[in-house]
Design an enzyme around this catalytic site. Structure first.
Site, PDB file in Angstrom:
ATOM      1  N   GLN A  34      -5.019  -5.328   7.056  1.00  0.00           N
ATOM      2  CA  GLN A  34      -5.858  -6.339   6.064  1.00  0.00           C
ATOM      3  C   GLN A  34      -5.745  -7.872   7.293  1.00  0.00           C
ATOM      4  O   GLN A  34      -6.976  -8.539   6.296  1.00  0.00           O
ATOM      5  CB  GLN A  34      -4.991  -6.821   4.723  1.00  0.00           C
ATOM      6  CG  GLN A  34      -5.664  -4.941   4.277  1.00  0.00           C
ATOM      7  CD  GLN A  34      -6.964  -4.893   4.006  1.00  0.00           C
ATOM      8  OE1 GLN A  34      -8.232  -5.059   4.353  1.00  0.00           O
ATOM      9  NE2 GLN A  34      -7.125  -3.558   3.668  1.00  0.00           N
ATOM     10  N   CYS A  39      -4.949   2.387  -3.799  1.00  0.00           N
ATOM     11  CA  CYS A  39      -3.208   3.279  -3.420  1.00  0.00           C
ATOM     12  C   CYS A  39      -2.442   1.782  -3.114  1.00  0.00           C
ATOM     13  O   CYS A  39      -1.791   1.435  -2.543  1.00  0.00           O
ATOM     14  CB  CYS A  39      -3.851   2.807  -2.075  1.00  0.00           C
ATOM     15  SG  CYS A  39      -4.773   4.139  -1.192  1.00  0.00           S
ATOM     16  N   LYS A  72     -10.846  -1.043  10.690  1.00  0.00           N
ATOM     17  CA  LYS A  72     -11.229  -2.549   9.429  1.00  0.00           C
ATOM     18  C   LYS A  72     -11.185  -2.878  10.258  1.00  0.00           C
ATOM     19  O   LYS A  72     -12.022  -4.305   9.608  1.00  0.00           O
ATOM     20  CB  LYS A  72     -10.236  -2.036   8.407  1.00  0.00           C
ATOM     21  CG  LYS A  72      -9.169  -1.553   7.961  1.00  0.00           C
ATOM     22  CD  LYS A  72      -7.886  -1.539   6.625  1.00  0.00           C
ATOM     23  CE  LYS A  72      -7.285  -0.233   6.351  1.00  0.00           C
ATOM     24  NZ  LYS A  72      -8.210   0.216   5.078  1.00  0.00           N
ATOM     25  N   HIS A 113       0.899  -1.461  -0.212  1.00  0.00           N
ATOM     26  CA  HIS A 113       0.337  -0.141  -0.204  1.00  0.00           C
ATOM     27  C   HIS A 113       1.095   0.724   0.014  1.00  0.00           C
ATOM     28  O   HIS A 113       2.115   1.164   0.707  1.00  0.00           O
ATOM     29  CB  HIS A 113      -0.461  -0.128   1.291  1.00  0.00           C
ATOM     30  CG  HIS A 113      -1.998   1.359   1.581  1.00  0.00           C
ATOM     31  ND1 HIS A 113      -1.934   1.803   1.501  1.00  0.00           N
ATOM     32  CD2 HIS A 113      -2.760   1.319   1.283  1.00  0.00           C
ATOM     33  CE1 HIS A 113      -2.925   3.146   1.610  1.00  0.00           C
ATOM     34  NE2 HIS A 113      -3.473   2.453   1.844  1.00  0.00           N
TER      35      HIS A 113
END
Length: 414
Positions: free
Chosen positions: A211, A372, A234, A131
Protein backbone atom coordinates in the site's frame (compact mmCIF):
# COMPACT_ATOMS: atom_id res chain seq x y z
CA UNK A 1 2.78 7.46 -23.10
CA UNK A 2 0.14 10.16 -22.77
CA UNK A 3 1.78 12.37 -20.17
CA UNK A 4 -0.47 14.96 -18.51
CA UNK A 5 -0.27 18.62 -19.40
CA UNK A 6 1.43 20.95 -16.94
CA UNK A 7 1.44 24.72 -16.63
CA UNK A 8 4.29 27.04 -15.69
CA UNK A 9 3.86 26.24 -12.00
CA UNK A 10 4.22 22.54 -12.81
CA UNK A 11 0.64 21.89 -11.67
CA UNK A 12 -0.69 18.65 -13.17
CA UNK A 13 -3.92 18.63 -15.13
CA UNK A 14 -5.61 15.84 -13.17
CA UNK A 15 -8.61 15.80 -15.49
CA UNK A 16 -6.30 14.81 -18.34
CA UNK A 17 -4.70 12.18 -16.11
CA UNK A 18 -8.10 10.69 -15.36
CA UNK A 19 -8.84 10.50 -19.10
CA UNK A 20 -5.93 8.03 -19.41
CA UNK A 21 -7.96 5.42 -17.46
CA UNK A 22 -10.65 4.00 -19.78
CA UNK A 23 -12.53 1.98 -17.16
CA UNK A 24 -13.36 5.12 -15.20
CA UNK A 25 -15.68 6.28 -18.00
CA UNK A 26 -18.13 3.40 -17.66
CA UNK A 27 -21.48 3.30 -15.88
CA UNK A 28 -22.62 0.81 -13.24
CA UNK A 29 -26.34 0.18 -12.74
CA UNK A 30 -27.00 3.18 -14.97
CA UNK A 31 -24.91 5.51 -12.78
CA UNK A 32 -21.46 7.00 -13.42
CA UNK A 33 -18.86 4.79 -11.77
CA UNK A 34 -17.22 6.12 -8.60
CA UNK A 35 -14.28 3.78 -8.05
CA UNK A 36 -13.10 4.03 -4.44
CA UNK A 37 -11.41 0.63 -4.19
CA UNK A 38 -7.84 1.29 -5.27
CA UNK A 39 -6.37 -0.33 -2.16
CA UNK A 40 -7.86 -3.54 -3.55
CA UNK A 41 -6.52 -3.03 -7.06
CA UNK A 42 -5.50 0.04 -9.02
CA UNK A 43 -7.05 0.92 -12.36
CA UNK A 44 -4.87 0.74 -15.46
CA UNK A 45 -3.99 3.61 -17.83
CA UNK A 46 -4.00 3.21 -21.59
CA UNK A 47 -0.21 3.10 -21.54
CA UNK A 48 -0.24 -0.13 -19.52
CA UNK A 49 -3.04 -1.73 -21.52
CA UNK A 50 -1.31 -0.82 -24.78
CA UNK A 51 2.03 -2.21 -23.61
CA UNK A 52 0.50 -5.61 -22.79
CA UNK A 53 -1.42 -5.64 -26.08
CA UNK A 54 1.68 -4.69 -28.08
CA UNK A 55 3.75 -7.44 -26.45
CA UNK A 56 1.27 -10.15 -27.40
CA UNK A 57 0.72 -8.75 -30.88
CA UNK A 58 4.37 -8.11 -31.84
CA UNK A 59 6.89 -9.62 -29.42
CA UNK A 60 5.39 -12.70 -27.75
CA UNK A 61 8.10 -15.28 -26.94
CA UNK A 62 9.62 -16.87 -23.89
CA UNK A 63 12.50 -15.24 -22.04
CA UNK A 64 16.11 -16.35 -21.54
CA UNK A 65 15.74 -19.39 -23.78
CA UNK A 66 15.62 -18.56 -27.48
CA UNK A 67 18.29 -16.83 -29.56
CA UNK A 68 15.82 -15.73 -32.23
CA UNK A 69 14.68 -12.10 -32.55
CA UNK A 70 11.40 -12.52 -30.67
CA UNK A 71 13.12 -14.26 -27.77
CA UNK A 72 15.67 -11.47 -27.55
CA UNK A 73 12.96 -8.80 -27.66
CA UNK A 74 10.93 -10.55 -24.94
CA UNK A 75 13.97 -10.96 -22.70
CA UNK A 76 14.99 -7.33 -23.14
CA UNK A 77 11.47 -6.14 -22.32
CA UNK A 78 11.23 -8.37 -19.25
CA UNK A 79 14.64 -7.41 -17.89
CA UNK A 80 13.90 -3.81 -18.81
CA UNK A 81 10.97 -3.91 -16.40
CA UNK A 82 13.30 -5.12 -13.66
CA UNK A 83 15.65 -2.22 -14.35
CA UNK A 84 12.79 0.30 -14.28
CA UNK A 85 11.56 -1.04 -10.94
CA UNK A 86 15.07 -0.92 -9.50
CA UNK A 87 15.52 2.72 -10.46
CA UNK A 88 12.00 3.55 -9.23
CA UNK A 89 12.83 2.15 -5.78
CA UNK A 90 16.53 3.14 -5.62
CA UNK A 91 17.91 -0.40 -5.53
CA UNK A 92 20.00 -2.64 -7.78
CA UNK A 93 18.31 -4.82 -10.37
CA UNK A 94 20.12 -7.96 -9.20
CA UNK A 95 18.52 -7.45 -5.77
CA UNK A 96 14.96 -7.67 -7.16
CA UNK A 97 13.22 -11.03 -7.47
CA UNK A 98 10.30 -10.69 -9.87
CA UNK A 99 7.29 -12.69 -8.72
CA UNK A 100 3.49 -12.73 -8.67
CA UNK A 101 3.14 -10.19 -5.86
CA UNK A 102 3.54 -9.53 -2.16
CA UNK A 103 2.02 -12.82 -1.02
CA UNK A 104 4.55 -14.83 -3.03
CA UNK A 105 7.37 -12.53 -1.94
CA UNK A 106 6.61 -12.92 1.76
CA UNK A 107 6.31 -16.69 1.39
CA UNK A 108 9.67 -16.69 -0.36
CA UNK A 109 11.24 -15.02 2.67
CA UNK A 110 9.38 -17.36 5.02
CA UNK A 111 10.48 -20.57 3.34
CA UNK A 112 13.89 -19.64 1.97
CA UNK A 113 15.17 -17.45 4.81
CA UNK A 114 13.13 -18.01 7.97
CA UNK A 115 12.54 -21.75 7.79
CA UNK A 116 16.26 -22.64 7.63
CA UNK A 117 17.22 -19.96 10.17
CA UNK A 118 14.67 -20.21 12.98
CA UNK A 119 14.50 -22.75 15.77
CA UNK A 120 12.57 -23.43 18.97
CA UNK A 121 12.89 -20.50 21.36
CA UNK A 122 13.24 -17.91 18.61
CA UNK A 123 10.56 -15.26 18.12
CA UNK A 124 8.94 -13.36 15.26
CA UNK A 125 7.40 -9.92 15.85
CA UNK A 126 4.37 -8.82 13.80
CA UNK A 127 1.94 -5.93 14.28
CA UNK A 128 -1.78 -5.82 14.98
CA UNK A 129 -2.47 -4.15 11.62
CA UNK A 130 -0.95 -6.79 9.33
CA UNK A 131 -2.64 -8.23 6.25
CA UNK A 132 -3.11 -12.01 6.39
CA UNK A 133 -0.31 -12.35 3.81
CA UNK A 134 2.05 -11.03 6.49
CA UNK A 135 0.68 -13.26 9.23
CA UNK A 136 -0.07 -16.74 7.87
CA UNK A 137 3.37 -17.51 6.36
CA UNK A 138 5.02 -16.71 9.70
CA UNK A 139 2.52 -18.89 11.55
CA UNK A 140 3.38 -21.79 9.24
CA UNK A 141 7.09 -21.23 9.84
CA UNK A 142 6.53 -21.00 13.60
CA UNK A 143 4.62 -24.29 13.60
CA UNK A 144 7.45 -26.05 11.79
CA UNK A 145 10.35 -24.54 13.75
CA UNK A 146 8.97 -24.07 17.25
CA UNK A 147 9.41 -20.30 17.07
CA UNK A 148 6.77 -18.07 18.67
CA UNK A 149 4.98 -14.96 17.40
CA UNK A 150 4.75 -11.72 19.35
CA UNK A 151 2.34 -8.92 18.45
CA UNK A 152 3.00 -5.18 18.53
CA UNK A 153 -0.22 -3.34 19.38
CA UNK A 154 -1.78 -0.08 18.18
CA UNK A 155 -3.16 2.89 20.08
CA UNK A 156 -6.56 4.58 19.86
CA UNK A 157 -5.48 6.53 16.75
CA UNK A 158 -4.53 3.39 14.89
CA UNK A 159 -0.80 4.09 15.23
CA UNK A 160 1.77 1.58 16.39
CA UNK A 161 2.63 1.80 20.09
CA UNK A 162 6.34 2.26 19.45
CA UNK A 163 7.33 1.93 23.09
CA UNK A 164 5.58 -1.42 23.31
CA UNK A 165 7.04 -2.48 19.96
CA UNK A 166 10.57 -1.67 21.09
CA UNK A 167 9.99 -3.58 24.34
CA UNK A 168 9.24 -6.69 22.25
CA UNK A 169 12.60 -6.56 20.49
CA UNK A 170 14.33 -8.87 22.95
CA UNK A 171 17.32 -11.12 22.19
CA UNK A 172 15.21 -14.12 21.12
CA UNK A 173 13.57 -12.10 18.34
CA UNK A 174 15.14 -12.96 14.99
CA UNK A 175 12.61 -11.40 12.61
CA UNK A 176 10.36 -8.33 12.54
CA UNK A 177 7.80 -8.10 9.73
CA UNK A 178 5.47 -5.14 9.36
CA UNK A 179 3.45 -3.19 6.86
CA UNK A 180 4.65 0.14 5.52
CA UNK A 181 1.05 1.41 5.12
CA UNK A 182 -1.99 -0.28 6.64
CA UNK A 183 -4.51 -1.50 4.06
CA UNK A 184 -7.36 -0.91 6.55
CA UNK A 185 -6.42 2.18 8.53
CA UNK A 186 -4.17 3.97 6.05
CA UNK A 187 -1.62 4.40 8.85
CA UNK A 188 1.87 5.14 7.55
CA UNK A 189 4.33 3.39 9.82
CA UNK A 190 7.76 4.97 10.54
CA UNK A 191 9.53 2.00 8.97
CA UNK A 192 12.93 3.68 8.74
CA UNK A 193 13.05 4.35 12.48
CA UNK A 194 11.65 0.91 13.33
CA UNK A 195 14.14 -0.88 11.09
CA UNK A 196 16.98 1.16 12.62
CA UNK A 197 16.01 0.00 16.11
CA UNK A 198 15.73 -3.61 14.94
CA UNK A 199 19.10 -3.44 13.18
CA UNK A 200 20.77 -2.25 16.40
CA UNK A 201 19.58 -5.52 17.95
CA UNK A 202 20.58 -7.75 15.05
CA UNK A 203 16.98 -8.42 14.04
CA UNK A 204 16.18 -9.06 10.37
CA UNK A 205 13.36 -6.85 9.03
CA UNK A 206 10.70 -7.43 6.40
CA UNK A 207 8.48 -4.61 5.10
CA UNK A 208 5.20 -5.16 3.24
CA UNK A 209 5.06 -2.26 0.80
CA UNK A 210 1.85 -3.16 -1.03
CA UNK A 211 0.00 0.00 0.00
CA UNK A 212 3.04 2.29 -0.03
CA UNK A 213 4.66 1.86 -3.44
CA UNK A 214 1.53 2.95 -5.41
CA UNK A 215 0.97 6.12 -3.39
CA UNK A 216 4.27 7.64 -2.22
CA UNK A 217 7.92 7.89 -3.14
CA UNK A 218 9.65 4.82 -1.70
CA UNK A 219 13.43 4.73 -1.35
CA UNK A 220 14.15 1.22 -0.13
CA UNK A 221 17.84 1.93 0.40
CA UNK A 222 17.01 4.68 2.90
CA UNK A 223 14.58 2.49 4.86
CA UNK A 224 17.33 0.13 5.94
CA UNK A 225 15.26 -3.06 5.92
CA UNK A 226 16.47 -6.52 4.90
CA UNK A 227 13.50 -7.40 2.69
CA UNK A 228 10.83 -5.29 0.98
CA UNK A 229 7.82 -6.78 -0.85
CA UNK A 230 5.28 -5.12 -3.13
CA UNK A 231 2.55 -5.85 -5.65
CA UNK A 232 2.24 -4.57 -9.22
CA UNK A 233 -1.53 -4.52 -9.67
CA UNK A 234 -2.00 -1.96 -6.91
CA UNK A 235 0.37 0.44 -8.71
CA UNK A 236 -1.66 0.49 -11.95
CA UNK A 237 0.18 -2.52 -13.36
CA UNK A 238 -1.21 -5.92 -14.39
CA UNK A 239 -2.28 -8.55 -11.90
CA UNK A 240 0.14 -11.37 -11.16
CA UNK A 241 3.15 -9.07 -10.90
CA UNK A 242 5.29 -7.82 -8.05
CA UNK A 243 8.73 -8.19 -6.57
CA UNK A 244 10.81 -8.93 -3.52
CA UNK A 245 13.83 -6.76 -2.81
CA UNK A 246 16.45 -8.35 -0.57
CA UNK A 247 19.96 -7.60 0.55
CA UNK A 248 22.43 -9.41 -1.68
CA UNK A 249 23.96 -11.36 1.19
CA UNK A 250 20.55 -12.84 2.00
CA UNK A 251 19.83 -13.72 -1.64
CA UNK A 252 23.21 -15.40 -1.95
CA UNK A 253 22.69 -17.51 1.18
CA UNK A 254 19.03 -18.43 0.71
CA UNK A 255 18.15 -21.76 -0.97
CA UNK A 256 15.66 -21.72 -3.87
CA UNK A 257 11.97 -21.72 -2.99
CA UNK A 258 10.69 -23.41 -6.17
CA UNK A 259 12.65 -25.62 -8.55
CA UNK A 260 12.42 -25.88 -12.32
CA UNK A 261 13.66 -24.31 -15.49
CA UNK A 262 15.52 -20.97 -15.65
CA UNK A 263 16.67 -21.09 -12.02
CA UNK A 264 19.55 -23.46 -12.84
CA UNK A 265 23.01 -23.42 -14.37
CA UNK A 266 23.37 -27.17 -14.75
CA UNK A 267 21.21 -30.17 -13.89
CA UNK A 268 22.49 -33.72 -13.44
CA UNK A 269 20.76 -36.59 -11.70
CA UNK A 270 23.59 -36.44 -9.21
CA UNK A 271 22.76 -32.84 -8.35
CA UNK A 272 21.97 -29.34 -9.61
CA UNK A 273 23.97 -26.14 -9.77
CA UNK A 274 21.61 -23.22 -9.21
CA UNK A 275 21.62 -19.93 -11.05
CA UNK A 276 22.76 -16.72 -9.42
CA UNK A 277 20.28 -14.49 -7.58
CA UNK A 278 17.77 -13.21 -8.39
CA UNK A 279 17.21 -15.79 -11.15
CA UNK A 280 17.54 -18.80 -8.85
CA UNK A 281 14.21 -17.71 -7.33
CA UNK A 282 12.42 -17.28 -10.68
CA UNK A 283 11.68 -20.84 -11.79
CA UNK A 284 9.53 -21.44 -14.85
CA UNK A 285 8.00 -19.10 -17.39
CA UNK A 286 7.16 -15.75 -15.75
CA UNK A 287 4.28 -13.40 -16.43
CA UNK A 288 6.26 -11.72 -19.19
CA UNK A 289 3.48 -9.56 -20.63
CA UNK A 290 2.47 -8.60 -17.11
CA UNK A 291 5.94 -7.31 -16.31
CA UNK A 292 6.09 -5.45 -19.61
CA UNK A 293 2.87 -3.77 -18.46
CA UNK A 294 4.35 -3.13 -15.01
CA UNK A 295 7.32 -1.45 -16.65
CA UNK A 296 4.87 0.80 -18.48
CA UNK A 297 3.12 1.53 -15.17
CA UNK A 298 6.44 2.57 -13.64
CA UNK A 299 7.03 4.89 -16.59
CA UNK A 300 3.57 6.36 -16.15
CA UNK A 301 3.87 6.92 -12.39
CA UNK A 302 7.37 8.33 -12.81
CA UNK A 303 6.06 10.75 -15.43
CA UNK A 304 3.53 12.08 -12.94
CA UNK A 305 6.01 12.07 -10.07
CA UNK A 306 5.30 10.14 -6.89
CA UNK A 307 5.46 13.26 -4.74
CA UNK A 308 2.82 14.84 -6.95
CA UNK A 309 0.70 11.71 -6.63
CA UNK A 310 1.00 11.73 -2.84
CA UNK A 311 0.12 15.43 -2.66
CA UNK A 312 -2.93 14.91 -4.87
CA UNK A 313 -4.16 12.01 -2.76
CA UNK A 314 -3.65 13.93 0.48
CA UNK A 315 -5.70 16.78 -0.97
CA UNK A 316 -8.49 14.33 -1.84
CA UNK A 317 -8.25 12.71 1.61
CA UNK A 318 -8.68 16.06 3.37
CA UNK A 319 -11.82 16.75 1.34
CA UNK A 320 -13.09 13.23 1.95
CA UNK A 321 -12.67 13.47 5.72
CA UNK A 322 -14.39 16.84 5.79
CA UNK A 323 -17.32 15.52 3.76
CA UNK A 324 -17.67 12.41 5.94
CA UNK A 325 -17.81 14.56 9.09
CA UNK A 326 -21.25 15.69 7.93
CA UNK A 327 -22.66 12.16 7.93
CA UNK A 328 -24.46 11.41 11.20
CA UNK A 329 -23.68 8.14 12.95
CA UNK A 330 -20.51 7.50 10.97
CA UNK A 331 -17.47 6.04 12.72
CA UNK A 332 -14.03 6.15 11.14
CA UNK A 333 -11.45 3.52 12.14
CA UNK A 334 -7.96 4.96 12.28
CA UNK A 335 -7.04 8.62 12.64
CA UNK A 336 -3.27 8.40 12.38
CA UNK A 337 -1.37 11.64 12.12
CA UNK A 338 0.25 10.36 8.93
CA UNK A 339 -1.99 8.25 6.77
CA UNK A 340 -2.70 7.34 3.17
CA UNK A 341 -6.02 7.99 1.41
CA UNK A 342 -7.70 4.93 2.92
CA UNK A 343 -10.76 5.36 5.14
CA UNK A 344 -12.46 2.47 6.93
CA UNK A 345 -15.84 3.29 8.41
CA UNK A 346 -19.21 2.07 9.64
CA UNK A 347 -22.57 3.81 9.84
CA UNK A 348 -24.60 3.23 12.98
CA UNK A 349 -27.32 0.63 12.48
CA UNK A 350 -26.05 -0.61 9.12
CA UNK A 351 -24.00 -3.69 8.30
CA UNK A 352 -20.91 -3.08 6.18
CA UNK A 353 -22.04 -5.48 3.44
CA UNK A 354 -25.49 -3.86 3.26
CA UNK A 355 -23.90 -0.44 2.90
CA UNK A 356 -21.54 -1.59 0.17
CA UNK A 357 -24.28 -3.42 -1.74
CA UNK A 358 -26.60 -0.42 -1.75
CA UNK A 359 -23.78 1.94 -2.63
CA UNK A 360 -22.97 -0.27 -5.60
CA UNK A 361 -26.51 0.32 -6.88
CA UNK A 362 -25.62 4.01 -6.85
CA UNK A 363 -22.51 3.33 -8.94
CA UNK A 364 -20.11 3.53 -6.00
CA UNK A 365 -17.49 0.79 -5.64
CA UNK A 366 -16.03 0.34 -2.15
CA UNK A 367 -14.77 -2.70 -0.26
CA UNK A 368 -16.63 -4.27 2.65
CA UNK A 369 -15.47 -7.09 4.90
CA UNK A 370 -12.50 -7.87 7.11
CA UNK A 371 -10.00 -6.75 4.42
CA UNK A 372 -7.77 -9.78 5.11
CA UNK A 373 -7.07 -8.35 8.56
CA UNK A 374 -9.03 -10.45 11.05
CA UNK A 375 -6.83 -9.58 14.06
CA UNK A 376 -7.39 -5.87 13.42
CA UNK A 377 -11.17 -6.34 13.20
CA UNK A 378 -11.02 -8.28 16.47
CA UNK A 379 -9.13 -5.39 18.06
CA UNK A 380 -11.95 -3.00 17.17
CA UNK A 381 -14.65 -5.51 18.10
CA UNK A 382 -16.35 -5.52 14.70
CA UNK A 383 -16.74 -8.29 12.10
CA UNK A 384 -16.25 -5.97 9.14
CA UNK A 385 -15.97 -2.38 7.97
CA UNK A 386 -16.51 -0.48 4.76
CA UNK A 387 -13.34 0.82 3.17
CA UNK A 388 -13.09 3.67 0.69
CA UNK A 389 -9.64 4.00 -0.86
CA UNK A 390 -8.79 6.84 -3.19
CA UNK A 391 -6.15 7.30 -5.85
CA UNK A 392 -4.77 10.22 -7.85
CA UNK A 393 -7.25 9.58 -10.67
CA UNK A 394 -10.23 10.26 -8.41
CA UNK A 395 -11.92 13.67 -8.24
CA UNK A 396 -13.49 16.05 -5.76
CA UNK A 397 -16.78 15.65 -7.63
CA UNK A 398 -16.67 11.92 -6.96
CA UNK A 399 -16.29 12.60 -3.25
CA UNK A 400 -19.44 14.70 -3.28
CA UNK A 401 -21.25 12.01 -5.28
CA UNK A 402 -20.10 9.37 -2.80
CA UNK A 403 -21.35 11.33 0.22
CA UNK A 404 -24.69 12.00 -1.50
CA UNK A 405 -25.04 8.28 -2.23
CA UNK A 406 -24.08 7.41 1.35
CA UNK A 407 -26.68 9.81 2.74
CA UNK A 408 -29.31 8.26 0.46
CA UNK A 409 -28.39 4.73 1.50
CA UNK A 410 -28.38 5.73 5.15
CA UNK A 411 -31.97 6.97 4.81
CA UNK A 412 -32.99 3.72 3.10
CA UNK A 413 -31.55 1.71 5.96
CA UNK A 414 -33.51 3.78 8.46
Amino acid sequence: MNLPATDSTNAIDWARVRADFPLLTRQVHGKPLVYFDSANTGQKPDAVIDAVDDFYRRHNANVSRAVHALGTEATEAYEGARSKLAKFLNVRGDELVLCSGTTFALNLVAYSWALPQLKAGDAIVLTRMEHHANIVPWQLVAQRTGAVIKVAEIDERGELDLAQLHSLLTPEVKLLSLTHVSNVLGTVNPVREICREARKRGIVTVVDGSQAVPHRAVDIASIGCDFYAFTGHKMSGPTGTGALWARREHLAAMPPFIGGGEMIKEVRFEGTVFNDAPHKFEAGTPNIAGFVGLGAAVDYLSGLGMRNIEAREQELLAHFNEALSKVEGLRIFGQAREKAAVVSFLVEGAHAHDLATLLDLEGVAIRSGHHCAHPLMQHFGVPATCRASLAFYNTHEEIEAFVAALQKVRRLLG
